[in-house]
Design a protein around this motif. Structure first.
Motif, PDB file in Angstrom:
ATOM      1  N   ASP A 177       0.798  -1.229   0.000  1.00 37.03           N
ATOM      2  CA  ASP A 177       0.000   0.000   0.000  1.00 37.03           C
ATOM      3  C   ASP A 177       0.834   1.283   0.000  1.00 37.03           C
ATOM      4  OD1 ASP A 177      -2.381  -1.518   0.102  1.00 37.03           O
ATOM      5  OD2 ASP A 177      -2.160  -1.732   2.276  1.00 37.03           O
ATOM      6  N   TYR A 178       2.151   1.163   0.147  1.00 36.73           N
ATOM      7  CA  TYR A 178       2.983   2.364   0.172  1.00 36.73           C
ATOM      8  C   TYR A 178       2.862   3.095  -1.178  1.00 36.73           C
ATOM      9  CZ  TYR A 178       5.277   0.149   4.225  1.00 36.73           C
ATOM     10  OH  TYR A 178       5.550  -0.455   5.428  1.00 36.73           O
ATOM     11  N   PRO A 179       2.678   4.407  -1.170  1.00 36.73           N
ATOM     12  CA  PRO A 179       2.503   5.158  -2.425  1.00 36.73           C
ATOM     13  C   PRO A 179       3.833   5.511  -3.079  1.00 36.73           C
ATOM     14  CG  PRO A 179       2.248   6.635  -0.582  1.00 36.73           C
ATOM     15  CD  PRO A 179       2.510   5.264   0.008  1.00 36.73           C
ATOM     16  N   TRP A 180       4.579   4.502  -3.445  1.00 35.47           N
ATOM     17  CA  TRP A 180       5.929   4.712  -3.953  1.00 35.47           C
ATOM     18  C   TRP A 180       6.068   4.444  -5.444  1.00 35.47           C
ATOM     19  CZ3 TRP A 180       8.668   1.963   0.722  1.00 35.47           C
ATOM     20  CH2 TRP A 180       8.567   2.806   1.847  1.00 35.47           C
ATOM     21  N   ARG A 181       4.939   4.517  -6.161  1.00 36.54           N
ATOM     22  CA  ARG A 181       4.966   4.477  -7.634  1.00 36.54           C
ATOM     23  C   ARG A 181       4.678   5.896  -8.106  1.00 36.54           C
ATOM     24  NH1 ARG A 181       1.244   3.144 -12.232  1.00 36.54           N
ATOM     25  NH2 ARG A 181      -0.473   3.130 -10.750  1.00 36.54           N
ATOM     26  N   PHE A 182       5.463   6.345  -9.085  1.00 33.93           N
ATOM     27  CA  PHE A 182       5.329   7.712  -9.603  1.00 33.93           C
ATOM     28  C   PHE A 182       5.224   7.653 -11.120  1.00 33.93           C
ATOM     29  CE2 PHE A 182       7.886   7.656  -5.756  1.00 33.93           C
ATOM     30  CZ  PHE A 182       7.222   8.591  -4.958  1.00 33.93           C
ATOM     31  N   TRP A 183       4.399   8.519 -11.696  1.00 32.20           N
ATOM     32  CA  TRP A 183       4.267   8.526 -13.142  1.00 32.20           C
ATOM     33  C   TRP A 183       3.930   9.921 -13.647  1.00 32.20           C
ATOM     34  CZ3 TRP A 183       0.774   6.344  -9.800  1.00 32.20           C
ATOM     35  CH2 TRP A 183      -0.566   6.763  -9.879  1.00 32.20           C
ATOM     36  N   VAL A 184       4.240  10.129 -14.938  1.00 30.77           N
ATOM     37  CA  VAL A 184       3.914  11.386 -15.594  1.00 30.77           C
ATOM     38  C   VAL A 184       2.422  11.348 -15.885  1.00 30.77           C
ATOM     39  CG1 VAL A 184       4.293  12.840 -17.620  1.00 30.77           C
ATOM     40  CG2 VAL A 184       6.221  11.596 -16.603  1.00 30.77           C
ATOM     41  N   LYS A 185       1.689  12.209 -15.204  1.00 30.87           N
ATOM     42  CA  LYS A 185       0.229  12.190 -15.317  1.00 30.87           C
ATOM     43  C   LYS A 185      -0.215  12.417 -16.745  1.00 30.87           C
ATOM     44  CE  LYS A 185      -3.849  13.622 -12.861  1.00 30.87           C
ATOM     45  NZ  LYS A 185      -4.410  14.436 -11.783  1.00 30.87           N
ATOM     46  N   GLY A 186      -1.127  11.542 -17.206  1.00 29.46           N
ATOM     47  CA  GLY A 186      -1.690  11.675 -18.542  1.00 29.46           C
ATOM     48  C   GLY A 186      -0.863  11.066 -19.655  1.00 29.46           C
ATOM     49  N   ASN A 187       0.319  10.527 -19.358  1.00 28.39           N
ATOM     50  CA  ASN A 187       1.154   9.941 -20.414  1.00 28.39           C
ATOM     51  C   ASN A 187       0.602   8.572 -20.808  1.00 28.39           C
ATOM     52  OD1 ASN A 187       3.547   8.261 -21.474  1.00 28.39           O
ATOM     53  ND2 ASN A 187       4.264  10.373 -21.623  1.00 28.39           N
ATOM     54  N   LYS A 188       0.424   8.352 -22.120  1.00 40.41           N
ATOM     55  CA  LYS A 188      -0.220   7.119 -22.579  1.00 40.41           C
ATOM     56  C   LYS A 188       0.683   5.885 -22.461  1.00 40.41           C
ATOM     57  CE  LYS A 188       0.841   7.565 -27.510  1.00 40.41           C
ATOM     58  NZ  LYS A 188       0.262   7.695 -28.853  1.00 40.41           N
ATOM     59  N   PHE A 189       1.965   6.074 -22.163  1.00 33.92           N
ATOM     60  CA  PHE A 189       2.866   4.930 -22.052  1.00 33.92           C
ATOM     61  C   PHE A 189       3.001   4.400 -20.627  1.00 33.92           C
ATOM     62  CE2 PHE A 189       4.005   6.852 -26.046  1.00 33.92           C
ATOM     63  CZ  PHE A 189       4.120   5.738 -26.869  1.00 33.92           C
ATOM     64  N   VAL A 190       2.299   5.017 -19.661  1.00 37.86           N
ATOM     65  CA  VAL A 190       2.300   4.516 -18.283  1.00 37.86           C
ATOM     66  C   VAL A 190       1.646   3.137 -18.294  1.00 37.86           C
ATOM     67  CG1 VAL A 190       1.327   4.910 -15.982  1.00 37.86           C
ATOM     68  CG2 VAL A 190       2.369   6.800 -17.240  1.00 37.86           C
ATOM     69  N   SER A 191       2.137   2.217 -17.459  1.00 38.20           N
ATOM     70  CA  SER A 191       1.732   0.808 -17.569  1.00 38.20           C
ATOM     71  C   SER A 191       0.245   0.549 -17.340  1.00 38.20           C
ATOM     72  CB  SER A 191       2.583  -0.065 -16.644  1.00 38.20           C
ATOM     73  OG  SER A 191       2.379   0.283 -15.301  1.00 38.20           O
ATOM     74  N   ARG A 192      -0.376   1.185 -16.352  1.00 38.23           N
ATOM     75  CA  ARG A 192      -1.818   1.025 -16.172  1.00 38.23           C
ATOM     76  C   ARG A 192      -2.363   2.071 -15.237  1.00 38.23           C
ATOM     77  NH1 ARG A 192      -2.335  -4.311 -12.225  1.00 38.23           N
ATOM     78  NH2 ARG A 192      -0.332  -5.125 -12.819  1.00 38.23           N
TER      79      ARG A 192
END
Length: 192
Positions: A177-192
């Motif tokens: 549950d740790y919030p330690w995944r980060f991603w570029v918001k709105g990028n279509k190449f993010v895994s899911r």
């Protein structure tokens, strides 16, 4: 495209996981060079993180590189896929950042040859997909991300970074549950 300085990697792990977003991951091979902007990462916080390979200071042949200096390449195989991580923190502080997804930038034909897909967004939107497309293998284990042939260069600054729980670590107790995944918001190449 020049590699980032070694000093870039000397940040606290959660900070590095976010700083890597927008950076350019580059792999030079005999077949050619491929690159892509890092759009998703996950931080693994070492001895106190049940999801980390180094939980409890577990030191094995596989995890040995995690005990090295920040900026080294930690590759490992999971479900037949090679995954690539940036070693973080200090010597004997076995933390790492998994590179989960990239947005292809150069060498697209070579990536598609290595990993034929129907839709471009599925080419590198996962940690095993991006390594196959870029030709990153277990032979890269122990290299430095601040030197050729596998290196990280500056790219773009994300407008917005999203944060949430890591993926695929169901058996890791509260660590899932740790919030330690980060991603570029709105990028279509993010895994899911």
């Amino acid at each position: 495209m020049e590699p980032l300085e070694e000093e870039f990697f000397q940040k606290p792990t959660l900070e590095l996981a976010q700083a890597l977003l927008g950076c350019l991951l580059i792999k030079e091979t005999e077949e050619g060079t491929t690159s892509g902007f890092i759009v998703e990462t996950e931080a693994y916080m070492g001895p106190h993180d049940r999801a980390a390979h180094s939980f409890g200071n577990r030191r094995t042949k596989r995890t040995e590189i995690m005990f090295g200096k920040a900026g080294l390449v930690y590759t490992y195989v999971m479900h037949t896929h090679c995954l690539v991580n940036v070693v973080s923190a200090g010597i004997d502080e076995p933390e790492a950042v998994l590179i989960r997804a990239i947005e292809p930038y150069t060498g697209l034909d070579l990536m598609q040859h290595r990993r034929p897909v129907d839709q471009l967004k599925n080419l590198t939107n996962g940690p095993g997909k991006l390594t196959k497309a870029m030709g990153i293998t277990m032979n890269d284990y122990g290299r430095a991300f601040f030197e050729s042939p596998l290196y990280i260069a500056s790219g773009f600054k994300p407008e917005e970074i999203a944060q949430g729980p890591r993926i695929g670590i169901a058996g890791s107790g509260e660590a899932r549950d740790y919030p330690w995944r980060f991603w570029v918001k709105g990028n279509k190449f993010v895994s899911r």
